[in-house]
Motif scaffolding. Sequence first.
Motif, PDB file in Angstrom:
ATOM      1  N   LYS A 143     -66.837  27.853   0.333  1.00  0.00           N
ATOM      2  CA  LYS A 143     -66.093  28.028   1.721  1.00  0.00           C
ATOM      3  C   LYS A 143     -64.892  27.281   1.292  1.00  0.00           C
ATOM      4  O   LYS A 143     -64.826  26.059   1.496  1.00  0.00           O
ATOM      5  CB  LYS A 143     -66.863  27.620   2.650  1.00  0.00           C
ATOM      6  N   PRO A 161     -63.449  32.893   1.228  1.00  0.00           N
ATOM      7  CA  PRO A 161     -62.198  32.332   1.896  1.00  0.00           C
ATOM      8  C   PRO A 161     -62.452  32.133   3.400  1.00  0.00           C
ATOM      9  O   PRO A 161     -63.104  32.833   3.850  1.00  0.00           O
ATOM     10  CB  PRO A 161     -61.067  33.324   1.556  1.00  0.00           C
ATOM     11  N   SER A 163     -60.234  31.577   6.859  1.00  0.00           N
ATOM     12  CA  SER A 163     -58.659  31.271   7.381  1.00  0.00           C
ATOM     13  C   SER A 163     -58.685  30.398   8.312  1.00  0.00           C
ATOM     14  O   SER A 163     -59.293  30.325   9.350  1.00  0.00           O
ATOM     15  CB  SER A 163     -58.605  32.909   7.820  1.00  0.00           C
ATOM     16  N   MET A 164     -57.867  29.480   8.087  1.00  0.00           N
ATOM     17  CA  MET A 164     -57.273  28.395   9.186  1.00  0.00           C
ATOM     18  C   MET A 164     -56.021  27.892   8.605  1.00  0.00           C
ATOM     19  O   MET A 164     -56.052  27.642   7.551  1.00  0.00           O
ATOM     20  CB  MET A 164     -58.256  27.479   9.589  1.00  0.00           C
ATOM     21  N   PRO A 165     -55.159  27.418   9.687  1.00  0.00           N
ATOM     22  CA  PRO A 165     -54.127  26.789   8.977  1.00  0.00           C
ATOM     23  C   PRO A 165     -54.404  25.397   8.332  1.00  0.00           C
ATOM     24  O   PRO A 165     -55.306  24.925   8.598  1.00  0.00           O
ATOM     25  CB  PRO A 165     -53.251  26.621  10.305  1.00  0.00           C
ATOM     26  N   THR A 167     -53.126  22.699   8.435  1.00  0.00           N
ATOM     27  CA  THR A 167     -52.921  21.704   9.742  1.00  0.00           C
ATOM     28  C   THR A 167     -54.267  21.461  10.284  1.00  0.00           C
ATOM     29  O   THR A 167     -54.356  20.228  10.776  1.00  0.00           O
ATOM     30  CB  THR A 167     -51.739  21.772  10.437  1.00  0.00           C
ATOM     31  N   GLN A 168     -54.997  22.421  10.246  1.00  0.00           N
ATOM     32  CA  GLN A 168     -56.257  22.320  11.058  1.00  0.00           C
ATOM     33  C   GLN A 168     -57.441  22.045  10.089  1.00  0.00           C
ATOM     34  O   GLN A 168     -58.812  21.920  10.558  1.00  0.00           O
ATOM     35  CB  GLN A 168     -56.844  23.641  11.619  1.00  0.00           C
ATOM     36  N   ASP A 171     -60.550  18.174   9.873  1.00  0.00           N
ATOM     37  CA  ASP A 171     -61.738  18.286  10.706  1.00  0.00           C
ATOM     38  C   ASP A 171     -63.042  19.193   9.924  1.00  0.00           C
ATOM     39  O   ASP A 171     -64.112  18.604   9.931  1.00  0.00           O
ATOM     40  CB  ASP A 171     -61.547  18.697  12.151  1.00  0.00           C
ATOM     41  N   PRO A 172     -62.568  20.397   9.834  1.00  0.00           N
ATOM     42  CA  PRO A 172     -63.761  21.079   9.122  1.00  0.00           C
ATOM     43  C   PRO A 172     -64.225  20.789   7.818  1.00  0.00           C
ATOM     44  O   PRO A 172     -65.384  20.753   7.324  1.00  0.00           O
ATOM     45  CB  PRO A 172     -63.038  22.533   9.100  1.00  0.00           C
ATOM     46  N   LYS A 174     -64.315  17.439   6.892  1.00  0.00           N
ATOM     47  CA  LYS A 174     -64.892  16.386   7.218  1.00  0.00           C
ATOM     48  C   LYS A 174     -66.323  16.551   7.619  1.00  0.00           C
ATOM     49  O   LYS A 174     -67.221  16.087   7.306  1.00  0.00           O
ATOM     50  CB  LYS A 174     -64.078  15.565   8.185  1.00  0.00           C
ATOM     51  N   ARG A 175     -66.591  17.784   8.258  1.00  0.00           N
ATOM     52  CA  ARG A 175     -67.883  18.118   9.012  1.00  0.00           C
ATOM     53  C   ARG A 175     -68.461  19.091   7.945  1.00  0.00           C
ATOM     54  O   ARG A 175     -69.747  19.261   8.432  1.00  0.00           O
ATOM     55  CB  ARG A 175     -67.643  18.855  10.366  1.00  0.00           C
ATOM     56  N   GLY A 176     -67.902  19.680   6.974  1.00  0.00           N
ATOM     57  CA  GLY A 176     -68.792  20.556   6.208  1.00  0.00           C
ATOM     58  C   GLY A 176     -68.697  21.978   6.496  1.00  0.00           C
ATOM     59  O   GLY A 176     -69.300  22.509   5.942  1.00  0.00           O
ATOM     60  N   VAL A 177     -67.741  22.291   7.563  1.00  0.00           N
ATOM     61  CA  VAL A 177     -67.697  23.787   7.809  1.00  0.00           C
ATOM     62  C   VAL A 177     -66.864  24.209   6.484  1.00  0.00           C
ATOM     63  O   VAL A 177     -67.117  25.611   6.011  1.00  0.00           O
ATOM     64  CB  VAL A 177     -66.740  24.003   8.903  1.00  0.00           C
ATOM     65  N   ASP A 179     -66.247  23.968   2.056  1.00  0.00           N
ATOM     66  CA  ASP A 179     -66.524  23.165   0.866  1.00  0.00           C
ATOM     67  C   ASP A 179     -65.320  22.725   0.072  1.00  0.00           C
ATOM     68  O   ASP A 179     -65.370  21.898  -0.620  1.00  0.00           O
ATOM     69  CB  ASP A 179     -67.149  24.146   0.161  1.00  0.00           C
TER      70      ASP A 179
END
Lengths: 325, 171, 433
Positions: A143, A161, A163-165, A167-168, A171-172, A174-177, A179
């Motif tokens: 991911k 893929p 999708s997210m900017p 700049t965001q 956090d994902p 760090k949390r493993g949302v 890869d």
Amino acid sequence: QTTVLRFSDLFPAAYPFGQLSAQFAKDVKERSGGKVEVQVFPSGTLTPPPQCYEGVLQGLSDMCQAVLAYTPGRFPVMESVDLPGYPTNSGRLTTRVANEIYQKFQPKELDNVKVLYLHAHPPGSIMTVDKPVRTLDDLKGMKIRSTGLSARIVTALGGSPVSMPITQAYDPLKRGVLDGTDGTFNTLKYYRFAEVTKHTTMATDVGYVSTFAVVMNKAKWNALPPEARNALEAVSREYVAKAGELWDRIEREGLEWGREKGHDFIKLPPAEMERWRAAVIEPLYADYTQRASAAGLPGADIVKAKRESIQRHAKEFPALDVPGK
Amino acid sequence: MAPDLEGRSRWGRALARLSDAWLAFAKACIAGMAVLVTLDVILRLVARAPIQGAYEVVGLLGALALCGALPHAQRSHAFIVVETVTEALKGRARALLQRAMLALETLFFGLLSLQFLAATQAMRVSRQVTDILHLPVWLAYAAIGAGFLSVTLVCAWQLVQPLAREGGDVR
Amino acid sequence: MSAEVAGLVGVLAALLLMFTGANVAIAMAAVGMVGVSLFVGVNVGFDSLAPTIFSRISNYDLAVLPLFILMGQLMFASGGGERLYAAARAWMGHLSGGLAVATVAACAGFAAISGSAIATAATIGAFALPEMRKAGYPMGFAGATVAASGTLGILIPPSVTFIIYGILVNESIGRLFIAGIAPGLLMALGFVAVVVWRERRRVGGDGRPPRASSRERLRALGGLAEPALLLVVVIGGMFGGVFTPNEAGAVGAMSALATGLARRALSWPAISRALTETVVTSAVVIFIIAASAVLSTFLTVTRIPFTLADTINGSELPQFVVLGLMVLGYLVAGMVMEILPVIIITAPIFAPIVVNMGYDLVWFGVLIVVLGQAGMITPPVGVNIFVVKRMLREATLGELFRAVWPFVGVMGAIVALMLAWKGSIDFFLGLFE
Ligand code: NA
Ligand code: NA
């Protein structure tokens, strides 16, 4: 008297390119003898990134620094610059190519504005959280944050893929949302990605590029006294080089930062790199040529010109590497 | 409270049907968005293959749901209004003030619909599309313009209603 | 007229329009448009309307906001709120002030599966108010308990207000959500203390329901299955890295739908009503955000935010004075008008000032949300009090507003704690990170 120009900048004031915009404002004021004052509105405070270019057309801002890819379809000629296939990861190379394509084709798509200067960030790489990516097969199903063109590259490489900017993404990651994420090397430092990723696969050969355009409202430009226009043009010419150099400077900073943090930089052997290139480059160019031609543009010529431009300058702007200790 | 759009007037009934249709459309957009995002999450986890273009479609669905819900929001007086002053007033003064504000709202919604329809044309010329699926952006502008036009009609209808007998409240 | 004066006149004009009863969103957008027209150019003011509004309403982060409302609506429609309250009642109802304690607990629980303060108050109030009425509670106090505890809906994640704030100041919504948990629980404890103290002072304490038997208690726990499941899926999935905070609303809504259907507690008309409530509520909020962007554009053009920041940064004012003035401003604004538009306009203006003083934007976000909660229950304009009043005939608005002050006091204590202790936010985040 003084003309005040509202400059909508998408970069935050503290980011090196935000500082470059502030410097640009200073230089313009000095060189125009105080006749032109550029008032920078950083971080998209005046017009958010997707509205940045439209804002100049309408006169909400007098000038802006826009990412051309944020308004897909509007800049079909310049879009070719963003396609991967740069043999070195220098921002001076991508910036040079962007300007040569613009000079050669003088694309109609930018006729509504006065183009002050163009630059392009160097091709991005893939940074991963836990799993090192050494082969194309390693990437399968991972991911990876990516948008637009870069999402198509990730898909072509077999990744998944998200999708997210950019700049965001912290956090994902760090949390493993996620890869991993794509991004230029400077993001290791400036978006703190070195804190949340362990590996970078140096796949800039298939990395996406973003073209930036600093443009001005045409009516406002035409209304400027000739001396002011000359000053603006002269300063802008210098900023093509400055922007390209700045990209390379912050890329080196990012690499250095990563090395200090013990980040693992993975170089792909030539045979493996060839697999990556085969998966991405030709399909994307074919798709581009077909779409450009459908829009009545000389798609094949544009691609050819871009490749020639790369060949002309690749030696001049060698690849940046992880600095030695 | 203004009388609702139903009732004996043909215009009122037509507008009621229009606002109901928009509302149904808005609800479908939100339901579709919930399904799309959830499927995207599940496919990403299970099949490792998310839905292409889900991100941009969610943004468009959000915009469409908003403009679809606005006619109903106007009709059911759901918009946020500070009533400190109007509630202190009585009788004719209150009715007049409310009517003036409704006129302002009609005017502004009307302006918004015109601006969105004009921008639709600008977007067509610009050939701007979405990132992955290359959907033309002007279609969304046109839909939003139509949504605002419907709110304008609802507002205008409320404005031309005779003052209700008791108290004259139009809200 | 100088730019700053023009901007100030614009803000006053928008306020004036709002107070004369105009649609809040239109008051902001109309003033912003006229301002840009006068200040930049007539056609600019008009032409920029559509792109300014479109760029906000097609924003992904904002587009998914309705799903956080839908989740709570579906949970309400399938009786989750009722069962949540029944369980809290079975376990706490017999205590002194037990039904009120159960109300606070049920609101805190529902807050964890709903993003909205109004929805939380309305959902739990629908069951808690009749019970407290039967038990002979003073209804002003009972209503105030519901209204105040309902505001936990925006402090305990997920929270629509945190999402909006995160978008406005470009802060991580995930971090904001995590930061809300500890102060949310702390506030709930404070509310429990308030209701127990109130009930102890009240003569007698008769009318309390008898202690529920162990069997009843266990059965009531069974009713918690779906809210608990939803909580685990949404909060667990979000913080466990399965999906992003933005995606949590969709997953939550679909989970609420699935459990409701499985229990055969959701009919098609109920789902349809939940969707209607969701789209209308969120459209009203999102339209305000989009409209405020028009006003913000005008204020940005006048450079008021920058001038204000420079003035404050350059002034010799001590930090606590600046922060104290901001807090006071939010409290006063929250009293006289709907607080959300105030947050929407001021957050991006204050954020750089707060950062410059060395504070975390997450800290400021929690502070703003707590102040926003206070605004929802303070007189004369308190939405959550209005929501409760609609469900309550016996108490006047005046009685409700009088009974609400101890709860506002708890909120004030949390604000004071955060002002006095800069590191509080790291502590809050650290507890759940
Ligand atoms: Na909540
Ligand atoms: Na209030």
